[in-house]
Design a protein around this motif. Sequence first.
Motif, short mmCIF file in Angstrom:
data_model
loop_
_atom_site.label_atom_id
_atom_site.label_comp_id
_atom_site.label_asym_id
_atom_site.label_seq_id
_atom_site.Cartn_x
_atom_site.Cartn_y
_atom_site.Cartn_z
N GLN A 245 0.83 -1.20 0.00
CA GLN A 245 0.00 0.00 0.00
C GLN A 245 0.87 1.26 0.00
N ALA A 246 0.39 2.32 -0.65
CA ALA A 246 1.15 3.57 -0.73
C ALA A 246 1.40 4.17 0.65
N ASP A 247 0.46 3.92 1.58
CA ASP A 247 0.62 4.48 2.92
C ASP A 247 1.15 3.45 3.92
N GLY A 248 1.63 2.32 3.42
CA GLY A 248 2.23 1.31 4.29
C GLY A 248 3.66 1.68 4.65
N SER A 249 4.29 0.88 5.51
CA SER A 249 5.64 1.20 5.97
C SER A 249 6.65 1.16 4.84
N THR A 250 6.45 0.23 3.87
CA THR A 250 7.39 0.16 2.75
C THR A 250 7.35 1.43 1.91
N GLY A 251 6.15 1.94 1.67
CA GLY A 251 6.01 3.12 0.82
C GLY A 251 6.36 4.43 1.49
N THR A 252 6.52 4.42 2.82
CA THR A 252 6.81 5.67 3.54
C THR A 252 8.13 5.59 4.30
N MET A 253 9.04 4.73 3.86
CA MET A 253 10.24 4.45 4.64
C MET A 253 11.13 5.67 4.87
N TRP A 254 11.25 6.56 3.89
CA TRP A 254 12.11 7.74 4.08
C TRP A 254 11.60 8.59 5.24
N LYS A 255 10.29 8.75 5.33
CA LYS A 255 9.72 9.51 6.45
C LYS A 255 9.89 8.76 7.76
N GLN A 256 9.82 7.43 7.68
CA GLN A 256 9.99 6.64 8.90
C GLN A 256 11.37 6.86 9.51
N TYR A 257 12.38 6.98 8.66
CA TYR A 257 13.74 7.23 9.16
C TYR A 257 13.77 8.50 10.01
N LEU A 258 13.05 9.52 9.59
CA LEU A 258 13.06 10.79 10.30
C LEU A 258 12.19 10.74 11.56
#
Length: 295
Positions: free
Chosen positions: A208-221
């Motif tokens: 999914q676009a809003d899953g952890s894979t699709g938002t990983m760069w933001k997750q790092y921050l």
Amino acid sequence: MAFLTVFTPAYNRAHTLQRTYESLCRQECKDFLWLIIDDGSTDQTSELVQSWQKKENGFEIQYIYKENGGMHTAHNTAYENIHTELNVCIDSDDWIAPGAVKKIRDTWEKVRDKGYAGMIALDADFSGNIIGKGFPAGMADTTLGGYYAAGGSGDKKLIYRTDVINSVPPYPVFPGEKYVGLVYKYILVDQKYKLYVMNEVVCEVEYQADGSTGTMWKQYLKNPKGFAFLRKAAMQYPSSKKRMIQDCIHYCSSSQIAKNRKYIQESPRKLLTVLCTPLGWALTEIIRNKAKENG
């Protein structure tokens, strides 16, 4: 009697959870139970699950609601409440492959007494294409880290013995953060056990676009302490020299984002951390730029 718990962490996935449920209903072998960990959903997940619990499904449905804390905390809650011999996570936007429960049962009956931590199987997309690479010919067993160190790639489905996955510490919780990589527990299990290779597709996935894979760069921050913690564990138990260097660079970056001035002192690879510090700063800039590009 259920030998397997299929557990599903869910956060506002009422619109996709139906297909997970339907795939479980289609299983010819019903010797499992379904445990749904609702990680603080604000949609209709609860009502949807309650409607399923009232039906004759052929398998038990358990539901636990918890305050939103991220995927790793949902896994902690799941492991605290699983009592079957085996468990497998099927995400709330995926479905379990046709016949998968019977294949898991039949395969496990052949290797149950051989000391494995469980089994490693394949994921595929909804068109049937294997995610990443399959297993090399002749590979009978492996650790998860050993598979990737040998050139493997892509998500794989892990079916663990419940006693083994609970023999290692739970995922830590960092205030204000909601992400710790699930591989942390798998790394620890790798140090004592191997997984039997089950060369079958067990799960069909859709990212999914809003899953952890699709938002990983933001997750790092957003979750630097969680990422730094995971990288420390990976450096302590490296699967290869190349991977250890990559983890060290990420550790430096996450520690810098977290403003942890003691990161060199706390590192299990202090000299390497000193050498990787400039690359960590460079990675931090890349992460910030990528996060902006992705909105």
